[in-house]
Design a protein around this motif. Structure first.
Motif, short mmCIF file in Angstrom:
data_model
loop_
_atom_site.label_atom_id
_atom_site.label_comp_id
_atom_site.label_asym_id
_atom_site.label_seq_id
_atom_site.Cartn_x
_atom_site.Cartn_y
_atom_site.Cartn_z
N TYR A 81 0.97 -1.31 0.29
CA TYR A 81 0.21 -0.02 0.25
C TYR A 81 1.39 1.06 -0.03
CZ TYR A 81 -3.67 -3.03 1.95
OH TYR A 81 -4.31 -4.45 1.64
N ALA A 82 0.48 2.13 -0.63
CA ALA A 82 1.12 3.33 -0.87
C ALA A 82 0.19 5.14 -0.82
CB ALA A 82 2.06 3.62 -1.97
N LEU A 91 4.04 9.99 0.32
CA LEU A 91 3.88 9.80 1.38
C LEU A 91 3.79 9.20 2.37
CD1 LEU A 91 0.89 12.59 0.24
CD2 LEU A 91 3.54 13.19 0.77
N LYS A 92 3.90 7.73 2.37
CA LYS A 92 3.53 7.12 2.95
C LYS A 92 3.21 5.18 2.64
CE LYS A 92 2.98 5.29 7.47
NZ LYS A 92 4.15 5.51 8.84
N ARG A 98 -4.96 0.50 7.15
CA ARG A 98 -5.08 1.55 8.26
C ARG A 98 -3.64 3.02 8.73
NH1 ARG A 98 -9.14 0.96 11.13
NH2 ARG A 98 -9.54 -1.57 10.49
N ALA A 99 -2.62 1.65 8.63
CA ALA A 99 -1.24 2.74 9.32
C ALA A 99 -0.72 3.77 8.01
CB ALA A 99 0.10 1.89 10.13
N VAL A 103 -1.31 8.92 7.00
CA VAL A 103 -0.90 10.01 6.93
C VAL A 103 -1.71 11.48 6.21
CG1 VAL A 103 -0.27 9.47 4.36
CG2 VAL A 103 1.49 11.02 5.68
N LEU A 104 -3.06 10.78 5.42
CA LEU A 104 -4.43 11.83 5.94
C LEU A 104 -4.98 11.67 7.03
CD1 LEU A 104 -5.08 9.88 1.83
CD2 LEU A 104 -3.21 11.91 2.70
N GLU A 105 -5.12 11.31 7.48
CA GLU A 105 -5.90 11.28 8.79
C GLU A 105 -5.18 13.09 9.31
OE1 GLU A 105 -8.52 9.18 10.46
OE2 GLU A 105 -7.90 7.82 8.89
#
Length: 114
Positions: A81-82, A91-92, A98-99, A103-105
């Protein structure tokens, strides 16, 4: 004998990468909260041979602000996932969706807190 493909040149739907129900639930929950905060307005999904992409737009008919990608071939390396920004910067990345979405949360917390 194999039946001819109904749309020559298009990938077979069985060969495409997709988000499963749980993954899509996580993404759409975040999307709904960002829409409620006035940050996002539209989304698009693409399911290709090597990647599934959930694109987020601030306005319709523009470049996506963020892309959430699933690339199963990277599972053993960087993570499947990215989250990718508008400029193409990762960005992540990781194994746990979920983790990766956190970064968007953080951006949601800033948007609501302002």
């Amino acid at each position: 004998m194999n039946a001819p493909t109904p749309f020559p040149g298009r990938p077979d739907p069985d060969d495409r990468i997709t988000f499963d129900r749980t993954e899509l639930g996580l993404i759409l929950t975040l999307y709904g909260r960002m829409v409620a905060a006035g940050e996002w307005r539209d989304y698009g999904m693409s399911f290709l041979k090597e990647v599934a992409i959930f694109s987020v737009f601030r306005r319709t008919a523009e470049h996506p602000v963020y892309r959430i990608e699933k690339r199963p071939r990277l599972r053993a390396r960087q993570g499947q996932y990215a989250v990718i920004g508008m400029d193409g910067q990762i960005l992540k990345r990781g194994q746990d969706l979920r983790a990766v979405l956190r970064v968007l949360e953080r951006k949601l917390i800033r948007a609501v807190g302002d």
